[in-house]
Scaffold this active site. Structure first.
Site, PDB file in Angstrom:
ATOM      1  CG  ASP A 343     -20.522   2.551 -22.994  1.00  0.00           C
ATOM      2  OD1 ASP A 343     -20.882   2.384 -21.821  1.00  0.00           O
ATOM      3  OD2 ASP A 343     -19.543   3.231 -23.316  1.00  0.00           O
ATOM      4  CB  SER A 368     -24.711   1.069 -30.195  1.00  0.00           C
ATOM      5  OG  SER A 368     -24.227   2.267 -29.633  1.00  0.00           O
ATOM      6  NE  ARG A 369     -24.736  -2.039 -22.848  1.00  0.00           N
ATOM      7  CZ  ARG A 369     -24.415  -3.251 -23.262  1.00  0.00           C
ATOM      8  NH1 ARG A 369     -25.324  -4.030 -23.780  1.00  0.00           N
ATOM      9  NH2 ARG A 369     -23.183  -3.696 -23.140  1.00  0.00           N
ATOM     10  CB  VAL A 370     -23.951   5.484 -26.346  1.00  0.00           C
ATOM     11  CG1 VAL A 370     -24.023   6.994 -26.397  1.00  0.00           C
ATOM     12  CG2 VAL A 370     -23.278   5.030 -25.066  1.00  0.00           C
TER      13      VAL A 370
END
Ligand SMILES: Nc1ncnc2c1ncn2[C@@H]1O[C@H](COP(=O)(O)OP(=O)(O)O)[C@@H](O)[C@H]1O
Ligand SMILES: [Mg+2]
Length: 506
Positions: A343, A368-370
């Protein structure tokens, strides 16, 4: 039919009779295989037609291996221990079970091999439960969104690429750019949290493993950590098992509503052991000679990281896989695979490291994909514009490097940017608390650091924790427990920092 045996005074005789009557006589079938060929930690075994994939096989002298490849008439068995004591002609039996490891609180504070056997000389484990090393990842309905933060204690990560509980964040970079250090500092930072940490060392030199363990023992809460070690000298089978074993040990806590963090250091070496096993068992090689399923192996492993739903107890398992690149090449096979599975990634840059910018996080390539959603409120508000300011500064710096006399506005921007870079630098094994990070970013954005020489910022950083504890203990407590900074507190904090920095000035 004879009369039932008379119980009488000697009931043991009756019991014995009953057992004899229950025993079915006649031939029983047991499969006994034979080692046909053994080399490089792989045994080819014949005569076990009933063996299943991943079944644990037991050799003559009690050594273990698992069935990796089932061919017609021949099984490719990966040996797990005492690799050189298995010889052609040895007998082999199936166990009807898969590879399992001990799990539970008894493992905390211990250093184990990938089969869960202690290697710290502190005696046997008092664990009563075991779990298979391969377990299915939680399904979609069993999961919840990643919303709570993990405090890594590394300012550049917590502000720009925040990590959430249940997230998978890749740490990637060339060798010796500080990858392990970031992972270890994150573990050390959990001394102030409720997160249980598992550090899995795969294919590393003994000295590197020793350094990591020493750092955690000295600075962290070792009694809430589990270390799993498969050194470079371990058999490829043990190295292969290690991350899966560590994941099961961590999942024990996740499944009981607790929070765990696992570091896989590193998966490039794991991929190499997977390739080695595949080539030795004559699977067909694909790109870069890795077998076709290497993507699936890592996806299967990393999918086990998760935030569970309330019905499932709400526990979480956060994963920090580490990957090593060659000359910064992120588009090699294993790095691209891992980037697409995780993620987000923290990219470490060799040039920055050698220029002395440590941690050498490449702010442009990391993501950071979250991220933002999980960040503590206090930091999210403070760090809002930091990313943009920093990116603009880097561009401006490049632009003005070739001379010319920039005007005052640009000079101010450069001054400010240099302070951003200074607070993003940080020594190893000194993770910051959330409140310290908030205070640093606040001081920066209020322009309080602009008059401070860049070289003095490291010193300010070191005294910051004690200053806050002394002057504003209530704010420290509030930020640490709630993750928020109230408006009134914000002003008081700014005021405290202003006064301190003014008194500090030469
Ligand atoms: N933030 C830092 N400050 C000072 N030294 C660092 C920092 N990060 C890493 N180092 C040092 O750099 C070296 C390489 O770090 P390491 O984490 O082992 O790299 P990698 O895991 O990428 O090979 C180590 O000697 C470590 O002590
Ligand atoms: Mg390392």
């Amino acid at each position: 039919m004879t009369a039932p045996p008379d119980p009488g005074p000697d009931t043991w005789l009756a019991t014995a009779r009953a057992r004899v009557a229950d025993t079915r006589l006649g031939p029983a079938a047991e499969e006994i295989g034979r080692v046909e060929h053994v080399a490089d930690g792989i045994a080819l075994v014949s005569g076990l037609p009933g063996a299943r994939l991943d079944e644990l096989l037991r050799f003559d002298q009690g050594q273990f291996g698992y069935a990796q490849v089932l061919d017609e008439g021949l099984i490719g068995c990966v040996l797990l221990d005492a690799v050189d004591t298995v010889a052609a002609g040895d007998r082999v039996r199936g166990t009807g079970d898969v590879v399992r490891v001990p799990v539970g609180p008894a493992l905390l504070g211990r250093i184990l091999d990938p089969l869960g056997r202690p290697i710290d000389g502190l005696g046997p484990l008092a664990a009563s439960e075991t779990m298979p090393v391969e377990r299915a990842a939680p399904s979609i309905i069993e999961r919840d969104l990643v919303t709570e933060p993990v405090q890594t204690g590394t300012l550049v990560i917590d502000t720009l690429f925040a990590l959430g509980r249940g997230q998978r964040e890749l740490i990637i970079g060339d060798r010796a750019t500080g990858k392990s250090t970031i992972a270890i500092d994150t573990i050390i930072s959990q001394r102030d949290s409720d997160i249980i940490c598992v550090y899995v060392a795969i294919g590393q030199k003994s000295t590197s493993v020793r350094r990591a363990i020493d750092a955690i023992q000295q600075h962290g809460a070792f009694e809430r950590c589990i270390i799993v070690v498969a050194e470079a000298a371990s058999s490829p089978g043990l190295q292969w098992i290690a991350p899966f074993a560590g994941a099961s040990m961590a999942e024990y806590f996740r499944d009981r509503g607790q929070h765990a963090l696992i570091v896989f250091d590193d998966l490039t070496k794991h991929a190499a052991s997977h390739r080695e096993i595949a080539l030795l068992t004559r699977q067909s090689p694909g790109r870069e000679a890795y077998p076709g399923d290497v993507f699936y192996v890592h996806a299967r492993l990393l999918e086990r990281a998760s935030k569970l739903s309330k019905e499932k107890g709400g526990g979480s398992l956060t994963a920090l896989p580490v990957a090593e690149t060659d000359a910064g090449n992120l588009s090699a096979y294993i790095p691209t695979n891992l980037i697409s599975i995780t993620d987000g990634q923290i990219v470490l840059d060799g040039h920055l490291f050698h220029e002395g910018q440590k941690p050498a996080v490449d702010a442009g390539a990391s993501v950071s994909r979250v991220g933002g959603k999980t960040q503590a409120r206090a930091l999210r508000d403070a760090a809002d514009t930091l990313r943009l300011d920093y990116a603009q500064f880097l561009e401006l710096e490049m632009f003005t490097r070739f001379g010319g006399m920039p005007d005052q506005r640009v000079r101010d921007q450069l001054t400010h940017g240099a302070r951003i870079r200074a607070i993003l630098g940080q020594g190893q094994h000194a993770p910051a608390r959330l409140v310290e990070e908030v205070a640093l970013v606040l001081a920066l954005q209020a322009g309080l650091l602009d008059p401070v020489p860049v070289e003095a910022i490291g010193g300010f950083r070191l005294e910051l924790g004690a200053l806050l504890d002394r002057k504003v203990p209530d704010i420290v407590r509030h930020v640490q427990t709630s993750g928020q900074l109230e408006p009134g507190q914000r002003e008081r904090l700014t005021e405290t920092l202003t006064r301190h920095l003014r008194a500090r000035a030469p």
